[in-house]
Design an enzyme around this catalytic site. Structure first.
Site, PDB file in Angstrom:
ATOM      1  CE  LYS A 152     -13.057   0.669 -21.649  1.00  0.00           C
ATOM      2  NZ  LYS A 152     -13.021   1.994 -21.026  1.00  0.00           N
ATOM      3  CD  GLU A 227     -16.807 -11.675 -11.488  1.00  0.00           C
ATOM      4  OE1 GLU A 227     -17.867 -11.600 -10.831  1.00  0.00           O
ATOM      5  OE2 GLU A 227     -16.067 -12.668 -11.461  1.00  0.00           O
ATOM      6  CD  GLU A 351     -25.445  -2.661  -9.385  1.00  0.00           C
ATOM      7  OE1 GLU A 351     -25.391  -2.476 -10.611  1.00  0.00           O
ATOM      8  OE2 GLU A 351     -24.590  -3.293  -8.744  1.00  0.00           O
TER       9      GLU A 351
HETATM   10  P1  TAP Z   1     -20.248   0.032 -17.117  1.00  0.00           P
HETATM   11  O1  TAP Z   1     -20.879   1.252 -17.588  1.00  0.00           O
HETATM   12  O2  TAP Z   1     -20.843  -1.282 -17.490  1.00  0.00           O
HETATM   13  O3  TAP Z   1     -18.721   0.103 -17.599  1.00  0.00           O
HETATM   14  C1  TAP Z   1     -17.781  -0.882 -17.272  1.00  0.00           C
HETATM   15  C2  TAP Z   1     -16.651  -0.858 -18.270  1.00  0.00           C
HETATM   16  O4  TAP Z   1     -17.147  -1.228 -19.537  1.00  0.00           O
HETATM   17  C3  TAP Z   1     -16.033   0.539 -18.453  1.00  0.00           C
HETATM   18  O5  TAP Z   1     -14.655   0.405 -18.670  1.00  0.00           O
HETATM   19  C4  TAP Z   1     -16.737   1.030 -19.700  1.00  0.00           C
HETATM   20  O6  TAP Z   1     -16.002   2.013 -20.396  1.00  0.00           O
HETATM   21  C5  TAP Z   1     -16.809  -0.250 -20.504  1.00  0.00           C
HETATM   22  N1  TAP Z   1     -17.820  -0.235 -21.559  1.00  0.00           N
HETATM   23  C6  TAP Z   1     -18.903   0.559 -21.695  1.00  0.00           C
HETATM   24  N2  TAP Z   1     -19.573   0.268 -22.837  1.00  0.00           N
HETATM   25  C7  TAP Z   1     -18.896  -0.743 -23.438  1.00  0.00           C
HETATM   26  C8  TAP Z   1     -19.084  -1.491 -24.632  1.00  0.00           C
HETATM   27  N3  TAP Z   1     -20.110  -1.282 -25.440  1.00  0.00           N
HETATM   28  N4  TAP Z   1     -18.191  -2.459 -24.935  1.00  0.00           N
HETATM   29  C9  TAP Z   1     -17.151  -2.720 -24.115  1.00  0.00           C
HETATM   30  N5  TAP Z   1     -16.907  -2.034 -22.965  1.00  0.00           N
HETATM   31  C10 TAP Z   1     -17.785  -1.074 -22.625  1.00  0.00           C
HETATM   32  O7  TAP Z   1     -20.141  -0.038 -15.535  1.00  0.00           O
HETATM   33  P2  TAP Z   1     -19.672   1.130 -14.562  1.00  0.00           P
HETATM   34  O8  TAP Z   1     -20.764   2.116 -14.504  1.00  0.00           O
HETATM   35  O9  TAP Z   1     -18.290   1.557 -14.901  1.00  0.00           O
HETATM   36  O10 TAP Z   1     -19.558   0.319 -13.184  1.00  0.00           O
HETATM   37  C11 TAP Z   1     -20.657   0.087 -12.409  1.00  0.00           C
HETATM   38  C12 TAP Z   1     -21.211  -1.307 -12.622  1.00  0.00           C
HETATM   39  O11 TAP Z   1     -20.184  -2.280 -12.448  1.00  0.00           O
HETATM   40  C13 TAP Z   1     -22.260  -1.667 -11.612  1.00  0.00           C
HETATM   41  O12 TAP Z   1     -23.343  -2.299 -12.234  1.00  0.00           O
HETATM   42  C14 TAP Z   1     -21.572  -2.650 -10.687  1.00  0.00           C
HETATM   43  O13 TAP Z   1     -22.416  -3.559 -10.018  1.00  0.00           O
HETATM   44  C15 TAP Z   1     -20.646  -3.328 -11.593  1.00  0.00           C
HETATM   45  N6  TAP Z   1     -19.534  -3.912 -10.859  1.00  0.00           N
HETATM   46  C16 TAP Z   1     -19.500  -5.250 -10.712  1.00  0.00           C
HETATM   47  C17 TAP Z   1     -18.504  -5.814  -9.982  1.00  0.00           C
HETATM   48  C18 TAP Z   1     -18.464  -7.291  -9.835  1.00  0.00           C
HETATM   49  S1  TAP Z   1     -17.084  -7.920  -9.380  1.00  0.00           S
HETATM   50  N7  TAP Z   1     -19.493  -8.027 -10.097  1.00  0.00           N
HETATM   51  C19 TAP Z   1     -17.511  -5.044  -9.408  1.00  0.00           C
HETATM   52  C20 TAP Z   1     -17.570  -3.669  -9.562  1.00  0.00           C
HETATM   53  C21 TAP Z   1     -18.598  -3.112 -10.312  1.00  0.00           C
HETATM   54  P3  TAP Z   1     -16.265   3.582 -20.214  1.00  0.00           P
HETATM   55  O14 TAP Z   1     -16.845   3.778 -18.858  1.00  0.00           O
HETATM   56  O15 TAP Z   1     -14.905   4.147 -20.351  1.00  0.00           O
HETATM   57  O16 TAP Z   1     -17.165   4.005 -21.306  1.00  0.00           O
END
Ligand code: TAP
Length: 449
Positions: A152, A227, A351
């Site tokens: 996804k 992660e 963050e």
């Molecule tokens: P999130 O908002 O947490 O979204 C991540 C993924 O989870 C997206 O595909 C999102 O879908 C999905 N998601 C949202 N709500 C969900 C739920 N209730 N149940 C299951 N899945 C759900 O993060 P983001 O804003 O995309 O990315 C930024 C964050 O990722 C930052 O905190 C960053 O630090 C972290 N990150 C961590 C790493 C590692 S390796 N530690 C690497 C990259 C990023 P939708 O967006 O389609 O709603």
């Protein structure tokens, strides 16, 4: 329909139908049907299919890189590097298929064997900041272990995932083995987390959503790898090569416009070298080339969305020592920003996920370690010093999953990557990731000895 935008121009570049819970259920069923044959395929054949996928990613590298750049706004040179890494990841896990195996353990009265069994259907949920790269980190080991997967992508950035799914079919990976499910996290993401036929969730994203994934997985005792976010320290000692540390620090926090879980967003500098280092850092930050992501000379593009820019800007008002230039017309631009802070300030605790770094002085080694560890996160970090013993002492003392000495890099295909504390658990990349996509089965055979 979800409208997909180019964050550099705000132009609509695609429309993607958002999947429903019913779609998610159909895809999980398809993955379930495909599992027995994929698990049973000869290891050499599974490896060959993964190698073919790697080859197709290389062949379509420029197309994938451009798609990623247009969808995420990241500089084309970064996208090229990430797509090259995706191919490397599939080659690595093609090689891992027959190198991750069980043991025979000496016991009384018989023979004891362990097997590495695939889990079944695994759900892979990825964020928008490194869409194809992070997808490959999960797909590689999950498929190599014999699982079938439902990937996804984030709603904002589904394009390379969809194209990768097409390339997997072209590579000959059977229908139902690698499924792509674009849609909203709170709808289809949540459904995968709770679905009784999904054995594991490999999740990358925010700590907040990570918490809800962990809670949602409890109902079915699902395995999870998380992660999550980071607030990593870049620790610069006074004896370090200050020029090298300052030249490298901007990329470490402004790379991917700061939308990087490994961003060294707290720059800790020994007080006796603080003024000199800040002078060098401001100079180096002024040289970061911000602009058109499709220009090969560009080093920083826009943020992912208008909402995200609003959030980032709330961290960049106080004690600013440097603010760079950024385009001001269309697109979600934000300039490189350095602020002076204490470790108690909001900019140092939360963050930001944007190009904003907090500069924090420290007194000595103990103080550096204390500040570095004074955060709920523990993902990445760097140590700059010419004293090898000090580098090792600090590396052992800092509570974080990945550290580099005299370097600001975090990710290598063959080495484990993942967090301590609220940055999550489980490891991606390297052979460690294979453990997260398999179960150990123990079989005892009585031999009458
Ligand atoms: P999130 O908002 O947490 O979204 C991540 C993924 O989870 C997206 O595909 C999102 O879908 C999905 N998601 C949202 N709500 C969900 C739920 N209730 N149940 C299951 N899945 C759900 O993060 P983001 O804003 O995309 O990315 C930024 C964050 O990722 C930052 O905190 C960053 O630090 C972290 N990150 C961590 C790493 C590692 S390796 N530690 C690497 C990259 C990023 P939708 O967006 O389609 O709603």
């Amino acid at each position: 329909m979800t409208v997909v935008l180019n964050p550099a121009t705000e132009e609509e570049i695609a429309e993607i139908p958002g999947a429903s819970v019913e779609d998610a259920d159909l895809i999980v069923q398809a993955a379930r049907r495909a599992f027995p044959a994929w698990r049973a395929i000869a290891p050499a054949d599974r490896a060959r299919l993964l190698r073919r996928l790697a080859g197709l990613v290389e062949e379509h590298g420029e197309e994938l890189a451009l798609l990623e750049t247009r969808n995420v706004g990241k500089p084309i040179q970064d996208s090229r590097g990430e797509v090259a890494m995706v191919a490397e990841v599939f080659y690595f896990y093609a090689g891992a298929v027959d190198k991750h195996h069980g043991e025979t353990i000496p016991v009384a009265g018989g023979v004891d064997l362990t097997f590495r069994e695939p889990l079944g259907v695994v759900g892979l949920i990825v964020p928008w900041n490194f869409p194809i790269a992070i997808a490959s980190w999960k797909l590689g080991p999950a498929l190599a272990c014999g699982n079938t997967v439902v990937l996804k992508p984030a709603e904002l950035t589904p394009l390379t995932a969809v194209r990768l799914g097409e390339l997997a079919l072209e590579a000959g990976i059977p229908v139902g083995v690698l499924n792509v499910l674009p849609g909203s996290g709170s709808v289809v993401g949540q459904r995968l987390v709770e679905h009784p036929d999904v054995a594991k969730i490999g999740f990358t994203g925010s700590t907040e959503v990570g918490r809800s994934v962990m809670a949602g997985a409890a109902g079915t005792i699902k395995r999870v790898t998380l992660e999550l976010g980071g607030k990593s320290a870049n620790i610069v000692f006074a004896d370090a090569d200050l020029e090298a540390a300052a030249a490298s620090a901007p990329v470490a926090v402004f790379g991917n416009a700061g939308q990087d879980c490994c961003a060294r967003s707290r720059i800790l500098v020994e007080r006796s070298a603080y003024d000199r280092f800040v002078e060098l850092l401001v100079e180096a930050s002024g040289e970061v080339r911000v602009g058109d992501p499709e220009d090969a000379a560009t080093q920083m593009g826009p943020l992912i969305s208008a909402d995200h820019r609003e959030k980032v800007s709330s961290y960049a008002d106080d004690n600013v020592v440097f603010r760079g230039n950024a385009p001001s017309d269309r697109g979600f631009w934000f300039p490189c920003t350095l602020v002076e802070a204490t470790n108690e300030d909001r900019v140092a605790r939360e963050e930001v996920f944007g190009p904003v770094a907090a500069l924090i002085p420290f007194e000595d080694e103990d103080d550096a370690v204390r500040i570095a560890n004074d955060t709920p996160y523990g993902l990445s970090g760097s140590i700059w010093t010419r004293d090898g013993a000090q580098a090792l002492r600090v590396a052992r003392a800092v509570e974080t999953g990945v550290l580099s000495v005299n370097s600001n890099t975090s990710v290598r295909v063959a080495t484990p990557f993942g967090g301590f504390k609220q940055s999550g658990f489980g490891r991606e990349l390297g052979m460690h990731a294979m453990d997260g996509y398999s179960e150990v089965k123990n079989v005892y055979i009585a031999t009458g000895e």
